[in-house]
Design a protein around this motif. Structure first.
Motif, mmCIF file in Angstrom:
data_model
loop_
_atom_site.group_PDB
_atom_site.id
_atom_site.type_symbol
_atom_site.label_atom_id
_atom_site.label_comp_id
_atom_site.label_asym_id
_atom_site.label_seq_id
_atom_site.Cartn_x
_atom_site.Cartn_y
_atom_site.Cartn_z
ATOM 1 N N LYS A 155 0.829 -1.206 0.000
ATOM 2 C CA LYS A 155 0.000 0.000 0.000
ATOM 3 C C LYS A 155 0.865 1.259 0.000
ATOM 4 N N ALA A 156 1.980 1.213 0.693
ATOM 5 C CA ALA A 156 2.864 2.369 0.740
ATOM 6 C C ALA A 156 3.342 2.742 -0.660
ATOM 7 N N VAL A 157 3.766 1.736 -1.424
ATOM 8 C CA VAL A 157 4.223 1.970 -2.802
ATOM 9 C C VAL A 157 3.064 2.451 -3.664
ATOM 10 N N SER A 158 1.901 1.819 -3.518
ATOM 11 C CA SER A 158 0.733 2.179 -4.321
ATOM 12 C C SER A 158 0.326 3.636 -4.095
ATOM 13 N N TYR A 159 0.231 4.028 -2.833
ATOM 14 C CA TYR A 159 -0.146 5.405 -2.520
ATOM 15 C C TYR A 159 0.926 6.400 -2.983
ATOM 16 N N MET A 160 2.192 6.053 -2.784
ATOM 17 C CA MET A 160 3.264 6.969 -3.163
ATOM 18 C C MET A 160 3.308 7.153 -4.682
ATOM 19 N N LYS A 161 3.025 6.088 -5.422
ATOM 20 C CA LYS A 161 2.960 6.193 -6.889
ATOM 21 C C LYS A 161 1.868 7.181 -7.298
ATOM 22 N N LYS A 162 0.738 7.123 -6.616
ATOM 23 C CA LYS A 162 -0.360 8.052 -6.920
ATOM 24 C C LYS A 162 0.034 9.489 -6.577
ATOM 25 N N ALA A 163 0.791 9.645 -5.506
ATOM 26 C CA ALA A 163 1.245 10.983 -5.130
ATOM 27 C C ALA A 163 2.191 11.566 -6.171
ATOM 28 N N CYS A 164 2.841 10.692 -6.927
ATOM 29 C CA CYS A 164 3.830 11.120 -7.927
ATOM 30 C C CYS A 164 3.238 11.310 -9.317
ATOM 31 N N GLU A 165 1.924 11.190 -9.441
ATOM 32 C CA GLU A 165 1.303 11.281 -10.761
ATOM 33 C C GLU A 165 1.228 12.710 -11.293
ATOM 34 N N ASP A 166 1.344 13.679 -10.404
ATOM 35 C CA ASP A 166 1.295 15.081 -10.827
ATOM 36 C C ASP A 166 2.676 15.711 -10.660
ATOM 37 N N ASP A 167 3.313 16.052 -11.783
ATOM 38 C CA ASP A 167 4.660 16.638 -11.727
ATOM 39 C C ASP A 167 4.675 17.995 -11.049
ATOM 40 N N ASP A 168 3.505 18.634 -10.924
ATOM 41 C CA ASP A 168 3.423 19.950 -10.286
ATOM 42 C C ASP A 168 3.132 19.866 -8.784
ATOM 43 N N PHE A 169 3.002 18.657 -8.272
ATOM 44 C CA PHE A 169 2.791 18.476 -6.838
ATOM 45 C C PHE A 169 3.951 19.119 -6.090
ATOM 46 N N VAL A 170 3.629 19.912 -5.078
ATOM 47 C CA VAL A 170 4.648 20.705 -4.386
ATOM 48 C C VAL A 170 5.733 19.840 -3.740
ATOM 49 N N LEU A 171 5.408 18.602 -3.407
ATOM 50 C CA LEU A 171 6.386 17.704 -2.779
ATOM 51 C C LEU A 171 6.837 16.602 -3.748
ATOM 52 N N ILE A 172 6.770 16.861 -5.037
ATOM 53 C CA ILE A 172 7.010 15.816 -6.020
ATOM 54 C C ILE A 172 8.396 15.187 -5.913
ATOM 55 N N ASP A 173 9.438 16.000 -5.726
ATOM 56 C CA ASP A 173 10.784 15.411 -5.659
ATOM 57 C C ASP A 173 10.966 14.573 -4.391
ATOM 58 N N LYS A 174 10.361 15.018 -3.302
ATOM 59 C CA LYS A 174 10.400 14.244 -2.058
ATOM 60 C C LYS A 174 9.614 12.942 -2.223
#
Length: 225
Positions: free
Chosen positions: A154-173
């Protein structure tokens, strides 16, 4: 005579039709006005309900954080419990009220070590308003909760979703953490891809530098080419 009678009959018929037509048009106009007024009233009531809900969440947050530094552990716990009880019914509401209530309750639950509940709330917040700025932030926090629960899938699954938007303010983290999580699952190629994307998006950030270090370590160990 018959011509005159026919004319009178036709004129009468047309007159009656016009009268009926006017009544019909008048009825349609009245119905339209009633519908428009109903919509306006409905929108106004909804707007006031949303405003009231937001005000409730803001008040709960204010009471929760007011002079919190002066409280002992028991006092902090009491504040958390009181805020949680008030937020619970608000999380069931739709729109921005439910979203903000879920996010605040998720923060409280995480602070209390209730990671399962916090993860569920972050998941709900992420899905409440798709592609909003809160969506990817919520997915990121759900991933953190999953990792605290030792649920790497689940950790990987959720983190992948968090990385779907390149403009997300925490994208590099988020990308660095996605790489790190993939490393723990021995998914080294996926880790490499996440690290490389972090570097390409923000090459001078601290997370990009950490990603570079991990890539060097993986190449040195022969885990990636």
């Amino acid at each position: 005579m018959s011509d005159k009678n026919e004319t009178v009959t036709l004129e009468t018929t047309l007159s009656n039709m016009l009268i009926k037509s006017r009544k019909l048009v008048t009825g349609i106009v009245i119905a339209a006005v009633v519908v428009i007024v109903g919509v306006i009233v409905g929108v106004t009531i909804h707007a006031k309900a949303v405003e009231s809900g937001i005000e409730q969440v803001d008040t709960i947050y204010y009471v929760l954080t007011k002079d919190v530094a002066d409280l002992d552990d028991a006092g902090v716990k009491a504040r958390f419990d009181e805020a949680s009880a008030k937020l619970e019914p608000l999380t069931k509401k739709s729109g921005v009220v439910g979203l903000r209530a879920s996010m605040l309750l998720a923060e409280i639950s995480f602070s209390k070590g209730e990671f399962e509940k916090a993860m569920s709330l972050w998941d709900s917040a992420a899905k409440a308003k798709k592609n909003a700025y809160t969506t990817y932030y919520s997915f990121y926090n759900a991933a953190v909760c999953a990792e605290n629960l030792n649920d790497s899938e689940k950790a990987v699954s959720y983190m992948k979703k968090a990385c779907e938007d390149d403009d997300f303010v925490l994208i590099d983290k988020a990308l660095f953490n996605l790489g790190r999580l993939n490393e723990t699952k021995n998914n080294f190629d996926d880790a490499k891809n996440a690290y490389e994307k972090a570097i390409s998006l923000h090459p001078s950030s601290s997370w990009a530098n950490l990603s570079k270090s991990r890539l060097i370590a993986l190449k040195t160990s022969g885990k990636i080419q």
